[in-house]
Write an enzyme that holds these catalytic residues in place. Sequence first.
Site, PDB file in Angstrom:
ATOM      1  N   TYR A  86     -57.502  -5.434   5.591  1.00  0.00           N
ATOM      2  CA  TYR A  86     -58.127  -4.172   5.195  1.00  0.00           C
ATOM      3  C   TYR A  86     -58.296  -4.168   3.683  1.00  0.00           C
ATOM      4  CZ  TYR A  86     -60.283   0.125   6.014  1.00  0.00           C
ATOM      5  OH  TYR A  86     -61.246   1.094   6.036  1.00  0.00           O
ATOM      6  N   ARG A 107     -71.796   4.158   3.475  1.00  0.00           N
ATOM      7  CA  ARG A 107     -70.893   4.327   2.327  1.00  0.00           C
ATOM      8  C   ARG A 107     -69.626   3.541   2.602  1.00  0.00           C
ATOM      9  NH1 ARG A 107     -66.061   7.359   1.639  1.00  0.00           N
ATOM     10  NH2 ARG A 107     -65.652   5.272   2.304  1.00  0.00           N
ATOM     11  N   LYS A 161     -60.189  -1.146  10.726  1.00  0.00           N
ATOM     12  CA  LYS A 161     -59.461   0.102  11.028  1.00  0.00           C
ATOM     13  C   LYS A 161     -58.807   0.029  12.405  1.00  0.00           C
ATOM     14  CE  LYS A 161     -60.030   3.063   7.669  1.00  0.00           C
ATOM     15  NZ  LYS A 161     -59.994   4.378   7.103  1.00  0.00           N
ATOM     16  N   GLU A 219     -66.534   6.956  10.421  1.00  0.00           N
ATOM     17  CA  GLU A 219     -65.987   6.181   9.306  1.00  0.00           C
ATOM     18  C   GLU A 219     -67.083   5.731   8.354  1.00  0.00           C
ATOM     19  OE1 GLU A 219     -62.604   5.565   9.212  1.00  0.00           O
ATOM     20  OE2 GLU A 219     -63.006   4.734   7.234  1.00  0.00           O
ATOM     21  N   ASP A 220     -66.904   6.001   7.092  1.00  0.00           N
ATOM     22  CA  ASP A 220     -67.789   5.491   6.044  1.00  0.00           C
ATOM     23  C   ASP A 220     -69.270   5.837   6.245  1.00  0.00           C
ATOM     24  OD1 ASP A 220     -65.512   4.678   4.856  1.00  0.00           O
ATOM     25  OD2 ASP A 220     -65.994   2.551   4.735  1.00  0.00           O
ATOM     26  N   ASN A 271     -72.022  10.916   2.414  1.00  0.00           N
ATOM     27  CA  ASN A 271     -71.606  12.314   2.555  1.00  0.00           C
ATOM     28  C   ASN A 271     -72.731  13.252   2.976  1.00  0.00           C
ATOM     29  OD1 ASN A 271     -72.509  13.703   0.214  1.00  0.00           O
ATOM     30  ND2 ASN A 271     -70.806  12.858  -0.972  1.00  0.00           N
ATOM     31  N   ASP A 310     -62.267  10.243   9.275  1.00  0.00           N
ATOM     32  CA  ASP A 310     -61.089   9.785   8.534  1.00  0.00           C
ATOM     33  C   ASP A 310     -61.268   9.923   7.025  1.00  0.00           C
ATOM     34  OD1 ASP A 310     -58.490   8.562   8.445  1.00  0.00           O
ATOM     35  OD2 ASP A 310     -59.509   6.843   7.558  1.00  0.00           O
ATOM     36  N   ASP A 311     -62.495   9.734   6.554  1.00  0.00           N
ATOM     37  CA  ASP A 311     -62.717   9.806   5.099  1.00  0.00           C
ATOM     38  C   ASP A 311     -62.459  11.214   4.579  1.00  0.00           C
ATOM     39  OD1 ASP A 311     -63.743   7.088   5.019  1.00  0.00           O
ATOM     40  OD2 ASP A 311     -65.383   7.927   6.178  1.00  0.00           O
ATOM     41  N   ALA A 328     -66.501  14.498  -6.034  1.00  0.00           N
ATOM     42  CA  ALA A 328     -66.580  15.736  -5.254  1.00  0.00           C
ATOM     43  C   ALA A 328     -67.263  15.431  -3.925  1.00  0.00           C
ATOM     44  CB  ALA A 328     -67.346  16.791  -6.038  1.00  0.00           C
ATOM     45  N   GLU A 376     -66.678  13.197   0.041  1.00  0.00           N
ATOM     46  CA  GLU A 376     -65.915  13.389   1.274  1.00  0.00           C
ATOM     47  C   GLU A 376     -64.414  13.409   1.010  1.00  0.00           C
ATOM     48  OE1 GLU A 376     -67.290  10.547   4.346  1.00  0.00           O
ATOM     49  OE2 GLU A 376     -68.995  10.320   3.009  1.00  0.00           O
ATOM     50  N   SER A 415     -70.599  13.742 -10.776  1.00  0.00           N
ATOM     51  CA  SER A 415     -71.338  12.913 -11.737  1.00  0.00           C
ATOM     52  C   SER A 415     -72.054  13.765 -12.788  1.00  0.00           C
ATOM     53  CB  SER A 415     -72.324  12.003 -11.004  1.00  0.00           C
ATOM     54  OG  SER A 415     -73.123  12.788 -10.158  1.00  0.00           O
ATOM     55  N   ASN A 444     -61.434   2.863  -3.754  1.00  0.00           N
ATOM     56  CA  ASN A 444     -61.330   1.511  -3.195  1.00  0.00           C
ATOM     57  C   ASN A 444     -62.634   0.754  -3.406  1.00  0.00           C
ATOM     58  OD1 ASN A 444     -58.738   1.808  -1.960  1.00  0.00           O
ATOM     59  ND2 ASN A 444     -59.702   3.085  -0.406  1.00  0.00           N
TER      60      ASN A 444
HETATM   61  P1  NAD Z   1     -68.559  10.000  -1.676  1.00  0.00           P
HETATM   62  O1  NAD Z   1     -69.744   9.165  -1.888  1.00  0.00           O
HETATM   63  O2  NAD Z   1     -68.588  11.048  -0.626  1.00  0.00           O
HETATM   64  O3  NAD Z   1     -68.176  10.722  -3.058  1.00  0.00           O
HETATM   65  C1  NAD Z   1     -68.186  10.109  -4.315  1.00  0.00           C
HETATM   66  C2  NAD Z   1     -68.140  11.211  -5.342  1.00  0.00           C
HETATM   67  O4  NAD Z   1     -67.990  10.619  -6.617  1.00  0.00           O
HETATM   68  C3  NAD Z   1     -69.415  12.063  -5.379  1.00  0.00           C
HETATM   69  O5  NAD Z   1     -69.053  13.415  -5.453  1.00  0.00           O
HETATM   70  C4  NAD Z   1     -70.065  11.658  -6.696  1.00  0.00           C
HETATM   71  O6  NAD Z   1     -70.758  12.727  -7.304  1.00  0.00           O
HETATM   72  C5  NAD Z   1     -68.849  11.307  -7.518  1.00  0.00           C
HETATM   73  N1  NAD Z   1     -69.180  10.456  -8.650  1.00  0.00           N
HETATM   74  C6  NAD Z   1     -69.957   9.360  -8.680  1.00  0.00           C
HETATM   75  N2  NAD Z   1     -70.069   8.907  -9.932  1.00  0.00           N
HETATM   76  C7  NAD Z   1     -69.337   9.736 -10.710  1.00  0.00           C
HETATM   77  C8  NAD Z   1     -69.059   9.794 -12.089  1.00  0.00           C
HETATM   78  N3  NAD Z   1     -69.528   8.892 -12.929  1.00  0.00           N
HETATM   79  N4  NAD Z   1     -68.259  10.786 -12.535  1.00  0.00           N
HETATM   80  C9  NAD Z   1     -67.777  11.703 -11.682  1.00  0.00           C
HETATM   81  N5  NAD Z   1     -67.988  11.693 -10.364  1.00  0.00           N
HETATM   82  C10 NAD Z   1     -68.766  10.723  -9.879  1.00  0.00           C
HETATM   83  O7  NAD Z   1     -67.360   9.010  -1.419  1.00  0.00           O
HETATM   84  P2  NAD Z   1     -65.901   9.370  -0.876  1.00  0.00           P
HETATM   85  O8  NAD Z   1     -65.842   9.197   0.586  1.00  0.00           O
HETATM   86  O9  NAD Z   1     -65.484  10.676  -1.415  1.00  0.00           O
HETATM   87  O10 NAD Z   1     -65.049   8.175  -1.489  1.00  0.00           O
HETATM   88  C11 NAD Z   1     -64.898   8.042  -2.880  1.00  0.00           C
HETATM   89  C12 NAD Z   1     -63.897   6.955  -3.187  1.00  0.00           C
HETATM   90  O11 NAD Z   1     -62.627   7.302  -2.661  1.00  0.00           O
HETATM   91  C13 NAD Z   1     -64.251   5.601  -2.588  1.00  0.00           C
HETATM   92  O12 NAD Z   1     -63.978   4.593  -3.526  1.00  0.00           O
HETATM   93  C14 NAD Z   1     -63.308   5.468  -1.441  1.00  0.00           C
HETATM   94  O13 NAD Z   1     -62.957   4.116  -1.182  1.00  0.00           O
HETATM   95  C15 NAD Z   1     -62.102   6.213  -1.950  1.00  0.00           C
HETATM   96  N6  NAD Z   1     -61.263   6.702  -0.851  1.00  0.00           N
HETATM   97  C16 NAD Z   1     -59.944   6.397  -0.883  1.00  0.00           C
HETATM   98  C17 NAD Z   1     -59.129   6.809   0.129  1.00  0.00           C
HETATM   99  C18 NAD Z   1     -57.670   6.486   0.070  1.00  0.00           C
HETATM  100  O14 NAD Z   1     -57.215   5.916  -0.854  1.00  0.00           O
HETATM  101  N7  NAD Z   1     -56.883   6.842   1.035  1.00  0.00           N
HETATM  102  C19 NAD Z   1     -59.651   7.514   1.191  1.00  0.00           C
HETATM  103  C20 NAD Z   1     -61.017   7.823   1.197  1.00  0.00           C
HETATM  104  C21 NAD Z   1     -61.810   7.417   0.158  1.00  0.00           C
END
Ligand code: NAD
Length: 556
Positions: A103, A156, A174, A245-246, A249, A268-269, A302, A304, A336, A408
């Site tokens: 993973y 994603r 997973k 999964e993935d 958003n 899960d996300d 901001a 998922e 962002s 990640n």
């Molecule tokens: P997503 O695409 O839904 O959200 C990403 C967010 O990041 C968006 O709101 C976007 O606007 C913001 N973003 C992008 N560039 C930015 C910047 N320069 N400054 C500020 N914000 C910015 O993705 P997600 O599902 O929310 O996942 C995001 C990250 O979290 C991924 O890397 C994922 O691997 C990680 N994640 C980790 C875990 C865990 O550790 N358990 C679980 C889920 C997701």
Amino acid sequence: MPPLNAPYAIEHFPKGRDLLRQPRWNKGSAFTEEERRFFHLEGLLPPQVFDLNTQISRVLKQLSTIEDDLERYMLLMSLASRNQTLFYRLVIDHIDCIMPLIYTPTVGQACETYGHIYQHPHGVYLSWHQRGQLKRILSQAASPNIQVIVVTDGERILGLGDLGAYGMGIPVGKLALYSACAGIDPQYTLPVLLDVGSNNKTLLDDPLYTGIHQDRVRGEAYDDFIEEFVQAVQHCFPDALIQFEDFANLNAFRLLEKYRNRACVFNDDIQGTGAVALAGIYAALRITQGKLTEQRFLFLGAGEAAMGIADSIVTALQAEGFSLEAARACCYLVDSKGLIQAQRPDLNSHKQHYAHPHAAADNFLEAVKSLQPTAIIGVSGQAGAFSAAVLQEMAACNQHPIIFALSNPTSRAECSATEAYYQTQGRAIFASGSPFEPVRYGERLYRSGQGNNAYIFPGVGLAIISCQIRQVEDILFFVAAKTLANTVEASDLDQGRVYPALKHIRGVSLKIAIAVAEKAYELGLAELKHPNNLAEYIAEQVYQPVYPNYLEADTD
Ligand code: NAD
């Protein structure tokens, strides 16, 4: 083929090479001499008979001679396709070193090159070109006993973006964790990739790309395809849990809202991430001696994950007596475009929940300075976004700043463990999404925790399928989070770890499954008649990868 549910009927077993090609039944060099005679395996295997432990040591030796993690991943996937018992025994007994290979972070690398490293098909691919036929294809491609499906459309993948059909690595990984971490029998699991095209031009131009070569299907046509898939699952596998999964958003929230009351689904996300992060926060507060109600959380990202975590914190605060508004007021988010605040005109409904009156802040450092959060949570996929200045500011306003860099794979983490500890003079309580090596700072060795969703979803899934829970309410994830936090020992906290050691994950998952099942019965969500001893009943459902002695076992 032998029947899928044990005990198996020996007389139906394939013989010779056909048996060696059945990963569920294959024992490889561990077939006894008697079994080799009975199953016509003589001559097909080297003469020496090995036991499972010796086979494991051979695989570990092979892994140790390989330098590249992606090649190790390939070796492990190939093993999973040949000998399921050996694969799962290896994963369970050596979870610390094998989990990062099957993973995150290695699975990210694997997904990026999935078509290049492709050897065996894993899971089921349903493409847009097959619309109208999903029921038929699903019923042909999988056994009717399927109980857990992890499905992605590859848009994603981790923090890596749109990888189209290459996203299959994620459901495969997973589901391996479902079996390794909670003991869900692999024969009941099904990875699914919905191939609706990809907007990743590099992939579409690659002759080795394994998906359909077209842009992503959007709008009503996309929704109809997902609807057909959900209906096909409900038809072919009426008891199955679907884990989304993935998904990007723009679809993830919509699909969860659309299906959460109509089917046995969760995302899960959103929900799994919310629970695992909340558990880490509860454990971190045992170090800071703070109360949840006194915290101010600032998220980078901001999407998922951020919404899932913020909503979980809100649920937890409400459980402590806060109103919805007061609870939401403890969470601020930066996306962002800067800080999400009441004056921002461009906000979707999820972001609006967290748009509080506050001065605009264009960047994260500015937001940290003006809000003075007690915890920052990185879920943005932006490597290095927790800069030295951000970490120093957190250290200036907190005795023990909570720093969760959850993006990640490792290459996307907002900061490393070393940066977190060094920039805060060792005072940070740090957790990450992908694992980091231990860090020595001064006299202390910090073993930071991995806020891995694998602490949550396998246990929740085990409860769902064991007790036939038909609807996955958010409260079940809240119960899972609290249970996980309670498994963190003082010795974990002493090392800076807000999650239990991975080697305990099967025990942790079982505790979560029992707690979730109890809650589900309390709320009337479980269809199975309440077992006399719920804990014992769930423990009995757990898959143990051991070789049977086929010729001594019951022949049913
Ligand atoms: P997503 O695409 O839904 O959200 C990403 C967010 O990041 C968006 O709101 C976007 O606007 C913001 N973003 C992008 N560039 C930015 C910047 N320069 N400054 C500020 N914000 C910015 O993705 P997600 O599902 O929310 O996942 C995001 C990250 O979290 C991924 O890397 C994922 O691997 C990680 N994640 C980790 C875990 C865990 O550790 N358990 C679980 C889920 C997701």
